[in-house]
Design a protein around this motif. Structure first.
Motif, PDB file in Angstrom:
ATOM      1  N   GLU A  92      -6.702  15.453  -7.265  1.00 56.31           N
ATOM      2  CA  GLU A  92      -7.401  14.797  -8.410  1.00 56.31           C
ATOM      3  C   GLU A  92      -6.489  15.311  -9.559  1.00 56.31           C
ATOM      4  OE1 GLU A  92     -11.611  15.289  -9.289  1.00 56.31           O
ATOM      5  OE2 GLU A  92     -12.101  15.212  -6.927  1.00 56.31           O
ATOM      6  N   ALA A 111      -3.484   6.404   0.018  1.00 58.70           N
ATOM      7  CA  ALA A 111      -4.937   6.424  -0.359  1.00 58.70           C
ATOM      8  C   ALA A 111      -5.329   7.286  -1.536  1.00 58.70           C
ATOM      9  CB  ALA A 111      -5.775   7.128   0.593  1.00 58.70           C
ATOM     10  N   LEU A 112      -6.127   6.718  -2.383  1.00 59.01           N
ATOM     11  CA  LEU A 112      -6.283   7.499  -3.917  1.00 59.01           C
ATOM     12  C   LEU A 112      -6.695   9.057  -3.399  1.00 59.01           C
ATOM     13  CD1 LEU A 112      -6.427   7.807  -6.798  1.00 59.01           C
ATOM     14  CD2 LEU A 112      -8.936   7.297  -6.502  1.00 59.01           C
ATOM     15  N   ASP A 113      -7.278   9.395  -2.497  1.00 62.72           N
ATOM     16  CA  ASP A 113      -7.699  10.581  -1.934  1.00 62.72           C
ATOM     17  C   ASP A 113      -6.674  11.436  -1.408  1.00 62.72           C
ATOM     18  OD1 ASP A 113     -10.509  10.008  -2.611  1.00 62.72           O
ATOM     19  OD2 ASP A 113     -11.057   9.510  -0.524  1.00 62.72           O
ATOM     20  N   ARG A 149      -1.468  12.026 -10.647  1.00 66.42           N
ATOM     21  CA  ARG A 149      -3.002  11.732 -10.960  1.00 66.42           C
ATOM     22  C   ARG A 149      -3.655  12.728 -11.851  1.00 66.42           C
ATOM     23  NH1 ARG A 149      -7.887  11.592  -6.220  1.00 66.42           N
ATOM     24  NH2 ARG A 149      -9.428  10.958  -7.489  1.00 66.42           N
ATOM     25  N   ILE A 173      -5.505   0.598  -8.174  1.00 66.64           N
ATOM     26  CA  ILE A 173      -6.400   1.206  -6.961  1.00 66.64           C
ATOM     27  C   ILE A 173      -7.037   0.076  -6.482  1.00 66.64           C
ATOM     28  CG2 ILE A 173      -8.209   2.837  -6.407  1.00 66.64           C
ATOM     29  CD1 ILE A 173      -7.163   4.326  -8.760  1.00 66.64           C
ATOM     30  N   ASP A 174      -7.107  -0.439  -5.218  1.00 68.75           N
ATOM     31  CA  ASP A 174      -7.728  -1.551  -4.721  1.00 68.75           C
ATOM     32  C   ASP A 174      -9.122  -1.190  -4.347  1.00 68.75           C
ATOM     33  OD1 ASP A 174      -7.517  -0.723  -2.037  1.00 68.75           O
ATOM     34  OD2 ASP A 174      -6.162  -1.980  -1.479  1.00 68.75           O
ATOM     35  N   GLY A 176      -9.964   1.837  -2.185  1.00 69.06           N
ATOM     36  CA  GLY A 176      -9.576   2.969  -2.599  1.00 69.06           C
ATOM     37  C   GLY A 176      -8.060   3.397  -2.104  1.00 69.06           C
ATOM     38  N   GLN A 177      -7.028   2.292  -2.159  1.00 70.47           N
ATOM     39  CA  GLN A 177      -5.841   2.484  -1.670  1.00 70.47           C
ATOM     40  C   GLN A 177      -4.951   2.135  -3.128  1.00 70.47           C
ATOM     41  OE1 GLN A 177      -4.905   3.199   1.668  1.00 70.47           O
ATOM     42  NE2 GLN A 177      -6.860   3.688   1.630  1.00 70.47           N
ATOM     43  N   ARG A 200       0.832  -1.171   0.100  1.00 69.25           N
ATOM     44  CA  ARG A 200      -0.026   0.068  -0.039  1.00 69.25           C
ATOM     45  C   ARG A 200       0.855   1.376  -0.085  1.00 69.25           C
ATOM     46  NH1 ARG A 200      -1.349   3.822   3.396  1.00 69.25           N
ATOM     47  NH2 ARG A 200      -3.264   4.858   3.109  1.00 69.25           N
TER      48      ARG A 200
END
Length: 136
Positions: free
Chosen positions: A30, A24-26, A59, A126-127, A130-131, A21
């Motif tokens: 964006e 997080a995508l967040d 990203r 991305i799992d 959301g990681q 890992r």
């Protein structure tokens, strides 16, 4: 060019294992970048530290990309600090030492002394949680 740059990402010292890992995508804007430093474990005696593995995650609307944070020209980090990283979203990312410019989509050097070479890509996915993880 530094010969050590030609090796695949997984052969670099302290490369993370598939499934690791990263964040997080967040945690990644964006349309932007996030720099990560994955600290190496200490040696068997527990007192010496090895060099960390450095990544840049990009990203954009076209997805997530990850590259080793190392210029193809001389092997120095593209940037030591996130606030100094030079990039144009979905267009390019540049080394702030030599100003070599790399294409966002594939890391290919567009301008500079490393023209025709590329950043070292690290496969990511991305799992379900959301990681962002290191992919196979």
């Amino acid at each position: 060019m530094n010969d050590s740059i030609r090796v695949p990402w997984f052969e670099l010292p302290n490369a993370p294992a598939t499934g690791t890992r990263l964040c997080a995508l967040d945690d990644v804007p964006e349309v932007g970048v996030k720099m990560l430093v994955i600290e190496a474990e200490s040696d068997k005696e527990g007192d010496a530290r090895q060099a960390p593995f450095r990544l840049v995650i990009l990203r954009s609307a076209s997805g997530i990309k990850a590259y080793v944070n190392r210029c193809a020209h001389f092997g120095v980090p593209l940037s030591e600090k996130p606030e100094h990283l030079i990039f144009t979203p979905e267009v390019s990312i540049s080394c702030n030492v030599h100003y070599a410019r790399y294409r966002w989509s594939d890391g290919h050097c567009l301008e500079g002394e490393c023209k025709g070479e590329a950043l070292i890509a690290v496969p990511v996915a991305i799992d379900a949680a959301g990681q962002i993880i290191v992919a196979a």
